[in-house]
Write an enzyme that holds these catalytic residues in place. Structure first.
Site, PDB file in Angstrom:
ATOM      1  N   LYS A 172      26.530 -37.528 -59.628  1.00  0.00           N
ATOM      2  CA  LYS A 172      26.276 -36.701 -60.823  1.00  0.00           C
ATOM      3  C   LYS A 172      27.493 -36.761 -61.755  1.00  0.00           C
ATOM      4  O   LYS A 172      28.446 -37.486 -61.484  1.00  0.00           O
ATOM      5  CB  LYS A 172      25.961 -35.264 -60.412  1.00  0.00           C
ATOM      6  CG  LYS A 172      24.688 -35.144 -59.570  1.00  0.00           C
ATOM      7  CD  LYS A 172      23.425 -35.501 -60.347  1.00  0.00           C
ATOM      8  CE  LYS A 172      22.248 -35.743 -59.441  1.00  0.00           C
ATOM      9  NZ  LYS A 172      21.226 -34.723 -59.475  1.00  0.00           N
TER      10      LYS A 172
HETATM   11  C1  LIG Z   1      20.332 -34.069 -58.739  1.00  0.00           C
HETATM   12  C2  LIG Z   1      19.386 -33.119 -59.296  1.00  0.00           C
HETATM   13  C3  LIG Z   1      18.842 -32.089 -58.513  1.00  0.00           C
HETATM   14  C4  LIG Z   1      19.106 -31.967 -57.028  1.00  0.00           C
HETATM   15  O1  LIG Z   1      20.437 -31.702 -56.684  1.00  0.00           O
HETATM   16  P1  LIG Z   1      20.930 -31.967 -55.197  1.00  0.00           P
HETATM   17  O2  LIG Z   1      22.389 -31.584 -55.256  1.00  0.00           O
HETATM   18  O3  LIG Z   1      20.727 -33.396 -54.871  1.00  0.00           O
HETATM   19  O4  LIG Z   1      20.175 -31.060 -54.293  1.00  0.00           O
HETATM   20  C5  LIG Z   1      17.966 -31.206 -59.121  1.00  0.00           C
HETATM   21  N1  LIG Z   1      17.628 -31.303 -60.409  1.00  0.00           N
HETATM   22  C6  LIG Z   1      18.136 -32.275 -61.183  1.00  0.00           C
HETATM   23  C7  LIG Z   1      17.729 -32.336 -62.615  1.00  0.00           C
HETATM   24  C8  LIG Z   1      19.016 -33.216 -60.666  1.00  0.00           C
HETATM   25  O5  LIG Z   1      19.495 -34.188 -61.464  1.00  0.00           O
END
Ligand SMILES: *Cc1c(COP(=O)(O)O)cnc(C)c1O
Length: 346
Positions: A178
């Site tokens: 991310k």
């Molecule tokens: C990555 C992501 C998630 C999930 O997050 P995790 O940390 O993998 O549980 C949820 N919503 C969006 C928009 C994301 O990009």
């Protein structure tokens, strides 16, 4: 020839220096670092506070619980989005109600959201897909509590105001790839003290006087120290992402590809183009030539539910190709992506 990964974290000496004292201190579970990380991110977004969690999905689950969403309630969510949304709604024992997207912006279509609104609808989860802010002003009149799933838009703004500060709650993920990372991790943020208090309470089970069901969704101080070091670098990360996106736009715009929408305040989490036909053959050729491009959404959510009639999400899913874009992508690698894109799409 080494292939260029689709995604990769950007880590350095600063992160090592940030976690070393935490490790030496012996206080490695939730503690002072977590509190500082929550305060710093809340300050950056201009909201009241944050509740750090073990993942973005955990933060989303907490957001739903904190808003009182449960059995019998419908939650509207974009169909063209991470399946994390579906799992969080299921975990809250609520009913997911997918909404079609605009295949040009990849974001929720406000008209479709209006049509999906029923008396049982109790919340709307909105995603700012790939860094492009959703049409927040068109969604607010629906009158539903808004949860911004803002994991892909940390640092973006809508009409000058930070994304993540519009809804009743916002949720971020700090998964390895991310915008900033703690390995795994997330945060629920809100302006509403009751949402924050409920999130803090439900995040941890220990030392409670009553017998309500709770979770263990805590972040560790090791992760938070990593997150603080990454947050300091966010401005430079976003600049570098923007630089690569501008280079791609300049060099790929002569190809028969739909380029990502430009919008003031957007950031580039992903560089997603749409070719004239299905993505699969192009993805296979890019891969064979050493560029790991991906479908940016694994599968639209209506398909998991066996539903039909989501033409926007289907078109996005069939045609979207995400090219490598992250701060540690070198100029040479970006050039290789461009050359390869010309071979495949030219
Ligand atoms: C990555 C992501 C998630 C999930 O997050 P995790 O940390 O993998 O549980 C949820 N919503 C969006 C928009 C994301 O990009």
């Amino acid at each position: 020839m080494l292939s260029i990964p689709h995604s990769r974290p950007t880590l350095g000496e600063e992160e090592l220096q940030a976690i070393a004292p935490v490790l030496r201190s012996g206080f490695i579970a939730q503690g002072a670092q977590v509190a500082t990380f929550e305060a710093e991110l809340a300050k950056r977004l201009g909201v009241r506070g944050g509740v750090a969690t073990s993942s973005g999905t955990a933060a989303l689950h907490l957001a739903l619980l904190a808003l009182g969403i449960g059995r019998g309630d419908e939650v509207l969510l974009p169909s063209y989005a991470s399946s994390a949304l579906l799992h969080a709604v299921w975990a809250a024992h609520a009913t997911p109600r997918p909404v079609d997207c605009d295949p040009r912006s990849f974001n929720l279509d406000p008209e479709a959201a209006k049509r999906a609104c029923s008396p049982r609808a109790k919340a709307l989860i909105v995603v700012h897909s790939f860094g492009l802010p959703a049409e927040l002003e068109d969604l607010q009149p629906l009158g539903l509590p808004l949860i911004e799933a803002a994991a892909q838009a940390l640092g973006a703004s809508f009409k000058g105001k930070p994304v993540g500060s519009f809804g009743e709650a916002a949720v971020f993920s700090f998964y390895a790839t991310k915008l900033i990372t703690t390995g795994e991790g997330g945060m629920l943020l809100s302006n509403d003290e009751r949402v924050l208090a409920a999130g803090r309470d439900l995040r941890a089970y220990d030392q409670k006087e009553d017998a309500l069901p709770r979770l263990n969704y805590k972040m560790t101080d090791l992760e938070a120290a990593l997150g603080l070091a990454q947050l300091k670098k966010l401005p430079q990360f976003l600049r570098r992402r923007d630089e690569i996106a501008t280079r791609y736009r300049e060099r790929l715009s002569a190809l028969p590809l739909e380029q990502p929408l430009r919008f003031p305040g957007r950031i580039f989490y992903r560089y997603v183009v749409k070719g004239p036909g299905r993505a699969d053959p192009s993805l296979a050729r890019l891969q064979a030539l050493g560029v790991e491009a991906r479908r940016p959404v694994f599968r639209p959510l209506h398909r998991y539910l066996g539903l039909e009639g989501f033409p926007g999400a289907e078109e996005a899913w069939e045609r979207a190709v995400s090219l490598p874009l992250y701060p540690s992508l070198s100029d040479e690698e970006a050039e290789q992506v461009i050359r390869t894109a010309w071979e495949v799409f030219g």
